[in-house]
Write an enzyme that holds these catalytic residues in place. Structure first.
Site, PDB file in Angstrom:
ATOM      1  CB  SER A 236      10.220 -27.083  72.580  1.00  0.00           C
ATOM      2  OG  SER A 236      10.806 -26.999  71.305  1.00  0.00           O
ATOM      3  CE  LYS A 237      10.243 -19.469  72.413  1.00  0.00           C
ATOM      4  NZ  LYS A 237       9.803 -18.261  73.044  1.00  0.00           N
ATOM      5  NE  ARG A 238      15.015 -24.872  70.693  1.00  0.00           N
ATOM      6  CZ  ARG A 238      14.675 -24.480  71.909  1.00  0.00           C
ATOM      7  NH1 ARG A 238      14.326 -23.231  72.125  1.00  0.00           N
ATOM      8  NH2 ARG A 238      14.674 -25.326  72.924  1.00  0.00           N
ATOM      9  NE  ARG A 239      10.887 -31.136  70.786  1.00  0.00           N
ATOM     10  CZ  ARG A 239      11.585 -31.027  71.909  1.00  0.00           C
ATOM     11  NH1 ARG A 239      12.868 -31.220  71.898  1.00  0.00           N
ATOM     12  NH2 ARG A 239      10.983 -30.745  73.048  1.00  0.00           N
ATOM     13  CB  VAL A 242       3.883 -24.206  70.991  1.00  0.00           C
ATOM     14  CG1 VAL A 242       4.625 -25.514  71.129  1.00  0.00           C
ATOM     15  CG2 VAL A 242       4.839 -23.075  70.664  1.00  0.00           C
TER      16      VAL A 242
END
Ligand code: GLU
Length: 473
Positions: A236-239, A242
């Protein structure tokens, strides 16, 4: 029939490594079959699209070798340009009775669902014969029965149509919904194979119904498992890191990225995973892609990259490093740590073979060679203090300095000066090197010390040792 593949990203953010993998699958299949790779930008979500993301997609595809000028490449097409065709297809479905208008609000749908205890929309307007009107949505009349999706990765996947509500094709304001636009465009572009991320599998029975209603044919489907992180969570782009651009800026080589992405869920036939692109194109088999999610292992990617870095010739390595060393035309978004005019390509060429064997990412290179291009050795206070803690550090450095003042300036001779001082003081070379290294390069690790000093030059080496001796008191 010519195989026509497509890659259909939405330009809503950085180009994701998972998107890169899907794009590569389509590209490689197009090359394998002498087919076509269509790039379609799905830009109908105006609130989230931005034109620079589209350029980012095109640049990122180019970086991994999906070349807009290749004869297998077609596009980019823009979904937003096809809106009239989407609406026309919806109208034809209404006229043939495959779709109907409904005027229920979402609150009314919820109330009906609560009362009946069944989730979703219950087909209330199916037989009400409503015509178009403001606020009315157009819904597809889902037939009874089963929808069987034949998927090249997942095999036969059955969906009970009773679990699929009469889904919306046109919103109340007349604008088309994703599933409609996606299928109408695939049809208009004569797409024969849809290879995409697994997250679209739930859309597939609806889309297949639309294919059947509009064209009486369906494409070959292939839904590719998602990429997960170390905790087995979907990237995920938050975690997670990517964005393909980030890996490019760290100095992952495009060939290494392509090779690594292709090993996620698939393996070439030989005993090594490191294979060239021609081998991948020859051997890749979409039918043998693993069904389970694939771990995007950054450590393994970096190790792959190290192997690719070591395969370069020195000259290729030097050229590949230039954006990190000079800023250069392909900016990496990372500041070069010395003034541009101090970079000297011929000096870098001399140290390059020693650096090339020691890095996995090109972004690690500046810190290994900055001592050559900065006016002074960078100062790392903690490293300096530690290196000069021992009582022997200053006197031995003074002796080494005296030896270096007259010795022939080649690595072997520089080394013998340090060794001789070591022998006098019963100190191992490794230990004795530390103050010399910190004094001249400002660091505790780096390329081999004696070669580094040879390249740095006698005058500068002596000047830096003198400065360090003053500093050490
Ligand atoms: N635009 C969709 C997405 O970016 C892809 C749709 C498709 O591949 O069918 O997820």
């Amino acid at each position: 029939m010519t195989h026509r593949y497509r890659f259909a990203p939405s330009p809503t953010g950085f180009f994701h490594v998972g998107g890169a993998r899907t794009a590569l699958y389509n590209w490689i299949l197009a090359l394998q079959n002498d087919g076509v790779f269509v790039l379609r930008i799905e830009d109908t979500d105006e609130s989230r699209n931005e034109p620079h993301w589209t350029q980012g997609i095109i640049d990122a595809l180019g970086w991994i070798g999906i070349d807009g000028n290749d004869r297998h490449f077609e596009g980019p097409y823009f979904q937003s340009a096809n809106q009239a065709a989407h609406v026309a297809a919806a109208t034809s479905l209404f006229e043939s009775g495959r779709a109907y208008y409904c005027d229920l609000s979402s609150e009314q749908i919820q109330e009906r669902s609560k009362a009946s205890g069944k989730p979703g929309y219950d087909g209330f307007s199916r037989e009400r014969n409503l015509g178009p009107g403001p606020g009315r949505v157009l819904r597809f009349r889902v037939p009874a029965g089963t929808t069987v999706v034949n998927d090249q990765v997942r095999g036969r996947v059955e969906f009970d149509n009773a679990t699929i509500e009469d889904f919306v094709l046109l919103r109340g304001n007349g604008s088309p919904i994703f599933n409609l636009a996606n299928v109408v465009d695939d049809l208009a572009m004569n797409i024969t194979h849809v290879v995409r991320a697994e997250e679209h599998l739930p859309n597939t029975p609806k889309q297949q119904m639309l294919w059947e209603a509009l064209a009486s044919r369906v494409p070959m489907w292939a839904h590719v498992p998602v990429l997960v992180n170390e905790q087995r969570k979907k990237l995920s782009k938050r975690r997670d890191k990517v964005a393909l651009e980030q890996y490019r800026d760290e100095g992952i080589l495009p060939a290494a990225m392509v090779n690594y992405l292709m090993t996620l869920g698939w393996a070439p036939s030989g005993d090594t995973e490191i294979v060239d692109f021609d081998t991948i194109v020859r051997e890749f088999d979409i039918g043998s892609v693993n069904h389970s999610s694939a771990f995007f292992d950054v450590k393994k990617l970096n190790a792959f990259n190290g192997e690719y870095v070591r395969k370069l010739s020195t000259e290729e390595f030097v050229t590949a490093c230039e954006p990190w060393l000079t800023g250069g035309p392909t900016s990496t978004g990372r500041p070069v740590p010395w003034p541009a005019e101090r970079f000297d390509r011929s000096l870098f060429l001399r140290i390059a073979p020693h650096v090339q064997t020691r890095v996995s990412l090109l972004a690690e290179v500046p810190a290994m060679v900055d001592f050559l291009f900065l006016a002074d050795a960078p100062v790392d206070e903690a490293a300096f203090d530690k290196a000069f803690l021992a009582e022997w550090a200053r006197p031995t450095l003074r002796l080494i300095r005296d030896g270096l003042a007259t010795v022939e300036w080649v690595a072997e001779q520089i080394k013998s000066v340090v060794e001789a001082v070591g022998a006098q003081h019963d100190l191992k070379l490794g230990k004795l090197q530390a103050p010399v290294r910190v004094a001249t390069t400002g660091r505790t690790v780096g390329p081999p010390l004696f070669e580094s000093l040879e390249i740095l030059g006698r005058d500068e080496t002596l000047r830096r040792i003198d400065a360090a001796l003053v500093r050490a008191g």
